[in-house]
Design a protein around this motif. Structure first.
Motif, PDB file in Angstrom:
ATOM      1  N   LYS A 158      42.308  61.277  49.495  1.00  0.00           N
ATOM      2  CA  LYS A 158      42.080  60.796  48.129  1.00  0.00           C
ATOM      3  C   LYS A 158      42.645  61.721  47.055  1.00  0.00           C
ATOM      4  CE  LYS A 158      37.700  60.150  49.127  1.00  0.00           C
ATOM      5  NZ  LYS A 158      36.253  59.827  49.014  1.00  0.00           N
ATOM      6  N   HIS A 159      42.668  63.034  47.317  1.00  0.00           N
ATOM      7  CA  HIS A 159      43.095  63.974  46.280  1.00  0.00           C
ATOM      8  C   HIS A 159      44.584  64.290  46.346  1.00  0.00           C
ATOM      9  CE1 HIS A 159      42.360  66.462  49.852  1.00  0.00           C
ATOM     10  NE2 HIS A 159      43.280  67.285  49.358  1.00  0.00           N
ATOM     11  N   GLU A 160      45.311  63.723  47.294  1.00  0.00           N
ATOM     12  CA  GLU A 160      46.713  64.099  47.484  1.00  0.00           C
ATOM     13  C   GLU A 160      47.648  63.257  46.612  1.00  0.00           C
ATOM     14  OE1 GLU A 160      46.454  65.827  52.032  1.00  0.00           O
ATOM     15  OE2 GLU A 160      46.859  63.690  51.746  1.00  0.00           O
ATOM     16  N   GLN A 165      55.260  57.886  44.576  1.00  0.00           N
ATOM     17  CA  GLN A 165      55.512  56.996  45.704  1.00  0.00           C
ATOM     18  C   GLN A 165      54.953  55.601  45.461  1.00  0.00           C
ATOM     19  OE1 GLN A 165      54.471  60.157  45.708  1.00  0.00           O
ATOM     20  NE2 GLN A 165      54.256  60.948  47.793  1.00  0.00           N
ATOM     21  N   SER A 166      53.908  55.502  44.628  1.00  0.00           N
ATOM     22  CA  SER A 166      53.239  54.213  44.422  1.00  0.00           C
ATOM     23  C   SER A 166      53.955  53.316  43.424  1.00  0.00           C
ATOM     24  CB  SER A 166      51.802  54.454  43.944  1.00  0.00           C
ATOM     25  OG  SER A 166      51.785  54.927  42.606  1.00  0.00           O
ATOM     26  N   LEU A 167      54.871  53.884  42.619  1.00  0.00           N
ATOM     27  CA  LEU A 167      55.542  53.094  41.591  1.00  0.00           C
ATOM     28  C   LEU A 167      56.410  52.011  42.222  1.00  0.00           C
ATOM     29  CD1 LEU A 167      56.593  55.957  39.125  1.00  0.00           C
ATOM     30  CD2 LEU A 167      54.637  54.404  38.945  1.00  0.00           C
ATOM     31  N   GLY A 168      56.144  50.763  41.868  1.00  0.00           N
ATOM     32  CA  GLY A 168      56.904  49.645  42.417  1.00  0.00           C
ATOM     33  C   GLY A 168      56.743  49.482  43.916  1.00  0.00           C
ATOM     34  N   ASN A 169      55.616  49.945  44.458  1.00  0.00           N
ATOM     35  CA  ASN A 169      55.426  49.964  45.912  1.00  0.00           C
ATOM     36  C   ASN A 169      54.284  49.034  46.317  1.00  0.00           C
ATOM     37  OD1 ASN A 169      55.094  50.561  48.596  1.00  0.00           O
ATOM     38  ND2 ASN A 169      54.804  52.748  48.325  1.00  0.00           N
ATOM     39  N   PRO A 170      54.579  47.895  46.945  1.00  0.00           N
ATOM     40  CA  PRO A 170      53.525  46.954  47.362  1.00  0.00           C
ATOM     41  C   PRO A 170      52.987  47.238  48.754  1.00  0.00           C
ATOM     42  CG  PRO A 170      55.652  45.957  47.747  1.00  0.00           C
ATOM     43  CD  PRO A 170      55.924  47.340  47.189  1.00  0.00           C
ATOM     44  N   PHE A 171      53.389  48.348  49.382  1.00  0.00           N
ATOM     45  CA  PHE A 171      53.042  48.608  50.780  1.00  0.00           C
ATOM     46  C   PHE A 171      51.947  49.653  50.949  1.00  0.00           C
ATOM     47  CE2 PHE A 171      57.393  46.971  51.075  1.00  0.00           C
ATOM     48  CZ  PHE A 171      57.251  46.027  52.073  1.00  0.00           C
ATOM     49  N   LEU A 180      44.685  56.562  51.827  1.00  0.00           N
ATOM     50  CA  LEU A 180      45.789  55.639  51.559  1.00  0.00           C
ATOM     51  C   LEU A 180      46.872  55.791  52.621  1.00  0.00           C
ATOM     52  CD1 LEU A 180      46.138  56.218  47.712  1.00  0.00           C
ATOM     53  CD2 LEU A 180      44.896  54.374  48.843  1.00  0.00           C
ATOM     54  N   ILE A 181      47.468  54.686  53.012  1.00  0.00           N
ATOM     55  CA  ILE A 181      48.594  54.702  53.943  1.00  0.00           C
ATOM     56  C   ILE A 181      49.778  54.019  53.259  1.00  0.00           C
ATOM     57  CG2 ILE A 181      49.470  53.986  56.185  1.00  0.00           C
ATOM     58  CD1 ILE A 181      46.658  53.995  57.250  1.00  0.00           C
ATOM     59  N   ASP A 182      50.856  54.771  53.081  1.00  0.00           N
ATOM     60  CA  ASP A 182      52.057  54.261  52.414  1.00  0.00           C
ATOM     61  C   ASP A 182      53.004  53.716  53.476  1.00  0.00           C
ATOM     62  OD1 ASP A 182      54.225  53.686  50.886  1.00  0.00           O
ATOM     63  OD2 ASP A 182      54.603  55.735  50.185  1.00  0.00           O
ATOM     64  N   ASN A 259      52.316  56.939  62.309  1.00  0.00           N
ATOM     65  CA  ASN A 259      51.621  57.526  61.158  1.00  0.00           C
ATOM     66  C   ASN A 259      51.714  59.036  61.209  1.00  0.00           C
ATOM     67  OD1 ASN A 259      49.775  54.918  61.989  1.00  0.00           O
ATOM     68  ND2 ASN A 259      50.033  55.095  59.786  1.00  0.00           N
ATOM     69  N   ILE A 260      51.733  59.656  60.030  1.00  0.00           N
ATOM     70  CA  ILE A 260      51.750  61.112  59.914  1.00  0.00           C
ATOM     71  C   ILE A 260      50.942  61.495  58.684  1.00  0.00           C
ATOM     72  CG2 ILE A 260      53.844  61.235  58.502  1.00  0.00           C
ATOM     73  CD1 ILE A 260      53.014  63.627  61.381  1.00  0.00           C
ATOM     74  N   ALA A 261      50.202  62.603  58.773  1.00  0.00           N
ATOM     75  CA  ALA A 261      49.413  63.066  57.629  1.00  0.00           C
ATOM     76  C   ALA A 261      50.318  63.740  56.609  1.00  0.00           C
ATOM     77  CB  ALA A 261      48.335  64.038  58.104  1.00  0.00           C
ATOM     78  N   TYR A 262      50.047  63.498  55.324  1.00  0.00           N
ATOM     79  CA  TYR A 262      50.854  64.103  54.266  1.00  0.00           C
ATOM     80  C   TYR A 262      50.703  65.623  54.270  1.00  0.00           C
ATOM     81  CZ  TYR A 262      52.509  65.322  49.587  1.00  0.00           C
ATOM     82  OH  TYR A 262      53.169  65.907  48.541  1.00  0.00           O
ATOM     83  N   SER A 263      49.480  66.121  54.470  1.00  0.00           N
ATOM     84  CA  SER A 263      49.224  67.556  54.482  1.00  0.00           C
ATOM     85  C   SER A 263      49.204  68.072  55.909  1.00  0.00           C
ATOM     86  CB  SER A 263      47.889  67.879  53.805  1.00  0.00           C
ATOM     87  OG  SER A 263      47.949  67.570  52.426  1.00  0.00           O
TER      88      SER A 263
END
Length: 296
Positions: A158-160, A165-171, A180-182, A259-263
């Motif tokens: 939640k804090h990352e 990445q979310s701009l214009g991103n429907p996924f 969140l999973i991008d 899947n891979i963790a951002y941190s």
């Protein structure tokens, strides 16, 4: 007119993010809801069944790819003993048909999935107008309560940071607890996933599968980001279920996790999301999910 059509397509893609739209439409579209009474009660099937299915498919993929796993087998003798040792089943010997002794053709991931679970899935043009790409059962039959797909992407707590990445991103998929999973396979999202996947690899042991970013994924289940939302004439036939990868997950099979963790310093289990069938699904049918999540 073209501009109005473009605006309509954009609205259809993003309206699920706007609270006023949701408030007005939830009552009318109850069948599109993923209702979750408590954080721990979103399970369509037990986590043990999810784990068993992924293990079965990934082991079959690893055995099929065994001729390409020379570095992994050399690095980890225990893995080599498991798959090609004296006690390993004949079917795991690389490139050899146990019955004929002749060289065996390497199967495609879709063929491996069909031979393992009795079905395969593929991307194609959606049956819904203006919906773009969809996911279909391309071969076989899928019983109710079966893991039929996975939602790939970078996993953010939640804090990352995920703003750009979310701009214009429907996924972007939001889990019940705010994780969140991008699942975007293009642009900045694609670059972030590739960077994280290279960071967490250990020599020949890869931490995840990045092939879902291409047109030929090694994991044939990693198509969940292209499953479309249900419509009035197309009811949902699959539902999302969150799954945390346990510590006991075989290290050699992590190369198939999409899947891979951002941190890199994350201590909690890797979050995955699978799609589970709500009814029997026949060959040729498109998969439809429910994008809304209501937590009581």
């Amino acid at each position: 007119r073209a501009m109005l059509r473009a605006l309509r397509r954009r609205w259809d893609r993003y309206k699920y993010r706007f609270v006023p739209w949701l408030a007005l439409n939830l009552r009318r579209k109850r069948r599109t809801l993923r209702y979750v009474p408590e954080n721990s009660q979103d399970k369509i099937i037990p986590d043990g069944d999810v784990f068993a299915t992924l293990l079965k498919v990934f082991e079959a993929l690893f055995i099929n790819d065994l001729s390409k796993q020379a570095q992994v087998l050399a690095l980890c003798p225990e893995i080599r003993r498991k798959y090609v040792g004296p006690t390993a089943p004949e079917r795991t010997r690389p490139g050899i048909d146990a019955r004929s002794g002749r060289s065996q053709r390497m199967r495609s991931p879709e063929e491996v999935l069909f031979d393992t679970l009795g079905f395969s899935v593929a991307r194609d043009r959606s049956s819904l107008l203006s919906a773009g790409t969809g996911v279909f059962v391309s071969k076989g039959f899928v019983p109710e309560g079966t893991v039929v797909s996975m939602y790939p992407g970078t996993v953010y707590r939640k804090h990352e940071p995920i703003f750009f990445q979310s701009l214009g991103n429907p996924f972007i998929f939001r889990c019940i607890d705010g994780v969140l999973i991008d699942g975007n396979d293009k642009g900045l999202s694609r670059a972030v996933y590739r960077s994280c996947s290279r960071r967490d690899g250990l020599g020949a042991l890869r931490a995840c599968d990045s092939s879902w970013l291409t047109a030929a994924p090694h994991n044939p289940l990693a198509l969940g980001h292209y499953v479309n939302n249900c419509a009035r004439e197309k009811a949902a036939n699959v539902c999302y279920q969150e799954f945390d990868v346990p510590d006991s997950f075989p290290v050699e099979l992590k190369q198939y996790l999409p899947n891979i963790a951002y941190s890199h310093d994350i201590e909690s289990h890797l979050r995955c999301v699978v799609l589970v069938t709500l009814r029997d699904i026949k060959q040729g049918e498109e998969l439809f999910s429910n994008y809304f999540t209501v937590v009581n």
